[in-house]
Each structure stands twice: as structure tokens, then as C-alpha cells.
Design a protein around this motif. Structure first.
Motif, PDB file in Angstrom:
ATOM      1  N   PRO A  94       1.000  -1.024  -0.047  1.00  0.00           N
ATOM      2  CA  PRO A  94       0.113  -0.033   0.113  1.00  0.00           C
ATOM      3  C   PRO A  94       0.923   0.999   0.232  1.00  0.00           C
ATOM      4  O   PRO A  94       0.509   1.850  -0.512  1.00  0.00           O
ATOM      5  N   GLU A  95       1.954   1.390   0.935  1.00  0.00           N
ATOM      6  CA  GLU A  95       2.798   2.035   0.897  1.00  0.00           C
ATOM      7  C   GLU A  95       3.637   2.706  -0.109  1.00  0.00           C
ATOM      8  O   GLU A  95       3.310   3.762  -0.988  1.00  0.00           O
ATOM      9  N   THR A  96       3.958   2.016  -1.362  1.00  0.00           N
ATOM     10  CA  THR A  96       4.637   2.169  -2.620  1.00  0.00           C
ATOM     11  C   THR A  96       3.469   2.790  -3.291  1.00  0.00           C
ATOM     12  O   THR A  96       3.586   3.261  -4.352  1.00  0.00           O
ATOM     13  N   LEU A  97       2.171   1.193  -3.664  1.00  0.00           N
ATOM     14  CA  LEU A  97       1.274   2.876  -4.146  1.00  0.00           C
ATOM     15  C   LEU A  97       1.143   4.309  -4.041  1.00  0.00           C
ATOM     16  O   LEU A  97       0.513   5.086  -4.805  1.00  0.00           O
ATOM     17  N   ARG A  98       0.936   4.370  -2.755  1.00  0.00           N
ATOM     18  CA  ARG A  98       0.621   5.355  -2.294  1.00  0.00           C
ATOM     19  C   ARG A  98       1.386   6.701  -2.365  1.00  0.00           C
ATOM     20  O   ARG A  98       0.807   7.752  -3.298  1.00  0.00           O
ATOM     21  N   GLN A  99       2.896   6.522  -3.325  1.00  0.00           N
ATOM     22  CA  GLN A  99       4.041   7.544  -3.184  1.00  0.00           C
ATOM     23  C   GLN A  99       3.842   7.134  -4.628  1.00  0.00           C
ATOM     24  O   GLN A  99       4.300   8.527  -4.922  1.00  0.00           O
ATOM     25  N   ALA A 100       3.404   6.295  -5.599  1.00  0.00           N
ATOM     26  CA  ALA A 100       3.283   6.246  -6.591  1.00  0.00           C
ATOM     27  C   ALA A 100       2.313   7.071  -7.314  1.00  0.00           C
ATOM     28  O   ALA A 100       2.840   8.177  -8.460  1.00  0.00           O
ATOM     29  N   ILE A 101       1.286   7.164  -5.995  1.00  0.00           N
ATOM     30  CA  ILE A 101      -0.397   7.820  -6.457  1.00  0.00           C
ATOM     31  C   ILE A 101       0.650   9.402  -6.453  1.00  0.00           C
ATOM     32  O   ILE A 101      -0.077  10.337  -6.958  1.00  0.00           O
ATOM     33  N   LEU A 102       1.397   9.905  -5.496  1.00  0.00           N
ATOM     34  CA  LEU A 102       1.240  11.316  -4.892  1.00  0.00           C
ATOM     35  C   LEU A 102       2.295  10.954  -6.052  1.00  0.00           C
ATOM     36  O   LEU A 102       1.828  12.941  -6.100  1.00  0.00           O
ATOM     37  N   ARG A 103       3.004  10.950  -6.695  1.00  0.00           N
ATOM     38  CA  ARG A 103       4.315  11.333  -7.622  1.00  0.00           C
ATOM     39  C   ARG A 103       3.097  11.582  -8.725  1.00  0.00           C
ATOM     40  O   ARG A 103       3.459  13.076  -9.310  1.00  0.00           O
ATOM     41  N   ALA A 104       2.497  10.965  -9.245  1.00  0.00           N
ATOM     42  CA  ALA A 104       1.966  11.203 -10.565  1.00  0.00           C
ATOM     43  C   ALA A 104       0.718  11.976 -10.420  1.00  0.00           C
ATOM     44  O   ALA A 104       0.936  12.187 -11.214  1.00  0.00           O
ATOM     45  N   THR A 105       0.111  12.513  -9.292  1.00  0.00           N
ATOM     46  CA  THR A 105      -1.201  12.652  -9.410  1.00  0.00           C
ATOM     47  C   THR A 105      -0.880  14.370  -8.491  1.00  0.00           C
ATOM     48  O   THR A 105      -1.087  15.260  -8.934  1.00  0.00           O
ATOM     49  N   GLY A 106       0.823  13.643  -7.601  1.00  0.00           N
ATOM     50  CA  GLY A 106       0.931  15.601  -7.240  1.00  0.00           C
ATOM     51  C   GLY A 106       0.135  16.141  -6.147  1.00  0.00           C
ATOM     52  O   GLY A 106       0.290  17.353  -6.032  1.00  0.00           O
ATOM     53  N   VAL A 107      -0.536  15.493  -5.947  1.00  0.00           N
ATOM     54  CA  VAL A 107      -1.060  15.436  -4.495  1.00  0.00           C
ATOM     55  C   VAL A 107      -0.527  15.959  -3.717  1.00  0.00           C
ATOM     56  O   VAL A 107       0.702  14.765  -3.364  1.00  0.00           O
ATOM     57  N   ILE A 108      -0.692  16.752  -3.038  1.00  0.00           N
ATOM     58  CA  ILE A 108       0.234  16.427  -1.610  1.00  0.00           C
ATOM     59  C   ILE A 108      -0.255  15.581  -0.556  1.00  0.00           C
ATOM     60  O   ILE A 108      -1.464  15.176  -0.292  1.00  0.00           O
ATOM     61  N   ASP A 109       0.415  15.294   0.609  1.00  0.00           N
ATOM     62  CA  ASP A 109       0.689  14.176   1.574  1.00  0.00           C
ATOM     63  C   ASP A 109       0.264  14.946   2.458  1.00  0.00           C
ATOM     64  O   ASP A 109       0.650  15.459   3.749  1.00  0.00           O
ATOM     65  N   GLU A 110      -1.268  14.885   3.222  1.00  0.00           N
ATOM     66  CA  GLU A 110      -1.541  15.094   4.045  1.00  0.00           C
ATOM     67  C   GLU A 110      -1.648  14.552   5.171  1.00  0.00           C
ATOM     68  O   GLU A 110      -1.678  14.751   6.356  1.00  0.00           O
ATOM     69  N   ARG A 111      -1.008  13.493   5.112  1.00  0.00           N
ATOM     70  CA  ARG A 111      -0.957  12.210   5.873  1.00  0.00           C
ATOM     71  C   ARG A 111       0.824  12.779   6.764  1.00  0.00           C
ATOM     72  O   ARG A 111       0.846  12.362   8.051  1.00  0.00           O
ATOM     73  N   GLN A 112       1.599  13.601   5.998  1.00  0.00           N
ATOM     74  CA  GLN A 112       2.530  13.484   6.648  1.00  0.00           C
ATOM     75  C   GLN A 112       2.525  14.066   8.115  1.00  0.00           C
ATOM     76  O   GLN A 112       3.059  14.496   8.792  1.00  0.00           O
ATOM     77  N   ASP A 113       1.145  15.497   8.603  1.00  0.00           N
ATOM     78  CA  ASP A 113       1.375  15.708   9.407  1.00  0.00           C
ATOM     79  C   ASP A 113       0.644  15.372  10.142  1.00  0.00           C
ATOM     80  O   ASP A 113      -0.391  15.242  11.443  1.00  0.00           O
TER      81      ASP A 113
END
Lengths: 142, 155
Positions: free
Chosen positions: A111-130
Motif C-alpha cells: 500500500p505504501e509503494t502504491l501511495r507514493q506512486a500516486i502522490l508522485r503521479a498526481t502531484g497531490v500533497i500528502d496530507e498524512r505527513q502531519d
């Protein structure tokens, strides 16, 4: 921002695995659409707003590489974020895929691999960082 | 039998069953696993630097559990989806195995994985022996993996 996602794979089991992993990835999801080949995927894209497509390479009727070309040629979908999800391990083939402006995720994947790929591909900010993460980096693989 | 290829085949299979099917593979089979009867066969053909076929033989009731685990379901899915799951397993094992044998830059064409009919020859060329064959213990059964390579690399 909730993403509308299209999952394209000729295997119903693999579509189920990808969708399950999407839900575990912690990415905000809107509508999830499925297609079993490239032609069906083009129909879904024609009728619905899709933010991200997860595409297998080897499929009948219209394969993943041809589907990507068709999507890129259409002004309505040319900017669609695309991730190829495949068993392909050849560096040569992966480089060819990436030259089409798409990301690549190798099966099996976490799931984390997919999440990172999605964030890179869409440019969506990772709101989960905080905030607290529902999925750890050492999570299950799919 | 090529030991180097057999080790690579076992590694690719164990990784796939572990990560995709949440199962704990074992190379030491207990009697229940060893003598489990065959339930289903699937295969994937490939072309490239090597041409051949990977056959996956599921034994001892493992396939319904594997398919349910893959899909995140508590109950085994219908037969059609179990066959689909078997095909995906064969596809992923093969996709991970071949570059480890031929090199990361090499390109292979994998055909669509499919279920094999009962009594169907494991390989279309009569008399061909597998280049490598491994058994993976899973729950109360096992998976047999048979790799057929034309022009197989030497030991």
C-alpha cells in the motif's frame, strides 16, 4: 482532494487486489471504476471524470501500451495521471513505459509503494505527513 | 535439473505466495503436504532470450485459500476467480523469475496465463523434461512449479 480512479486489468482478481490496496493506501478516494481491457477503459474515460488510471500492460483487445497512446492523443484525456501496474521486470521495458510519461509499480506491491506512486503521479500533497498514518511503511504486500 | 534455476524459481514462488497470498512457504514438506493430491494446474508461456513455459500445480486444497487471501475475502471465491488467481500467481512468479535468469535488461513476452485441462501435457513437446522443478509447502498442501526452457542455460 478525493481521486476518481480507473483500474484496468483483464484479471478480476488483480483488479480486486489493486482496489483493496488503494483503500489500504490512505489516499482519499472518490469513485472507483473498473475495466477489463483498453477498449472498455476508453469508454469509461469517455463517460466519466477520472483523475488517475492504474493500467496493466498485457491485456486482450487493446493492451496497456496502446491504451496509454490513445489516452495521450485525446485532448480530453492527454493530461490524465497514469500508473502502470505490471509484473514486468525488464529495465528496458520499464524505461519504455516511463518514456510515455507514466509511473510504474511492480507486482507485488505494498500500500505504501502504491501511495507514493500516486502522490508522485498526481502531484497531490500528502496530507498524512502531519497526521497519524493508517498504513506503515512495512505494511503488507499485494 | 538445474540447481541455480531451481533456487531462483523457489525464491520467486516463495515471495509471491508470501506477499500476494499471505501464506508461509516452506521447502521442507511434511507428509500431508508431500502426498497431497493435485487440484488445479495453470501455466504461462513466454518468449524472449529463452522460450518456454511455467506450470503451477496446486495441491491439497490450497488454491481456494490462496484466492480468498489474495482478494481479501474470508470465504473462497467462485471457481472462475480461483482459476484467475492461479493465473495471476503464475504470471507474477514468471515475471519475477525470467529477468533474474537472463539479466535485467532482457525483454520477455509473457502470454496470457491460463488454466490447464486435466490430462493436458505439461509441455507441448512430448518427452521434454522440466529444466527446474520445485515444491513449495503451503498450509496443508503444496504448490509444484515446473519450468520448461528451450535452450536452457547451462549450470
Amino acid at each position: 482532494m478525493a481521486l476518481n480512479v480507473l483500474v484496468v486489468d483483464d484479471s478480476a482478481v488483480m483488479r480486486a487486489i489493486v482496489i483493496k490496496t488503494l483503500h489500504l493506501s490512505g489516499v482519499a478516494l472518490g469513485q472507483i471504476y473498473e475495466a477489463k481491457d483498453g477498449e472498455e477503459a476508453l469508454r469509461v474515460l469517455d463517460e466519466n471524470w477520472v483523475d488517475l488510471a492504474l493500467i496493466d500492460i498485457n491485456m486482450p483487445v487493446l493492451d496497456g501500451m496502446d491504451l496509454i497512446d490513445r489516452v495521450r492523443q485525446n485532448p480530453e484525456t492527454s493530461d490524465l495521471s497514469i500508473i502502470v501496474v505490471s509484473t514486468e521486470s525488464s529495465e528496458t521495458r520499464i524505461e519504455n513505459v516511463q518514456r510515455k510519461g507514466v509511473a510504474f509499480v511492480h507486482k507485488p506491491f505494498t500500500p505504501e509503494t502504491l501511495r507514493q506512486a500516486i502522490l508522485r503521479a498526481t502531484g497531490v500533497i500528502d496530507e498524512r505527513q502531519d497526521s497519524k498514518s493508517p498504513v506503515s511503511g512495512g505494511g503488507f504486500d499485494f | 535439473m538445474n540447481d541455480k534455476i531451481a533456487k531462483a524459481l523457489y525464491r520467486a514462488a516463495a515471495l509471491t505466495f508470501e506477499e500476494l497470498g499471505f501464506m508461509f512457504p516452506s521447502s521442507d514438506l511434511d507428509p500431508l503436504q508431500k502426498y497431497a493430491s493435485v487440484d488445479a494446474l495453470g501455466c504461462v508461456d513466454f518468449e524472449g532470450p529463452y522460450t518456454g513455459r511455467l506450470v503451477v500445480r496446486m495441491c491439497g486444497g490450497v488454491l481456494p485459500v490462496l484466492a480468498a487471501n489474495m482478494m481479501g475475502e474470508l470465504e473462497p471465491p467462485e471457481q472462475r476467480l480461483q482459476r484467475d488467481a492461479l493465473g495471476e500467481v503464475a504470471n507474477i512468479i514468471c515475471g519475477n523469475l525470467l529477468p533474474s535468469l537472463a539479466g535485467a535488461k532482457e525483454v520477455f513476452q509473457l502470454k496470457t496465463p491460463r488454466a490447464m485441462a486435466a490430462g493436458e501435457p505439461l509441455f507441448p513437446v512430448p518427452g521434454t523434461k522440466p529444466t527446474a522443478e520445485v515444491q513449495v509447502g503451503l498450509e496443508e498442501g503444496r504448490a509444484d512449479l515446473l519450468l520448461f526452457l528451450i535452450d536452457a542455460p547451462q549450470e
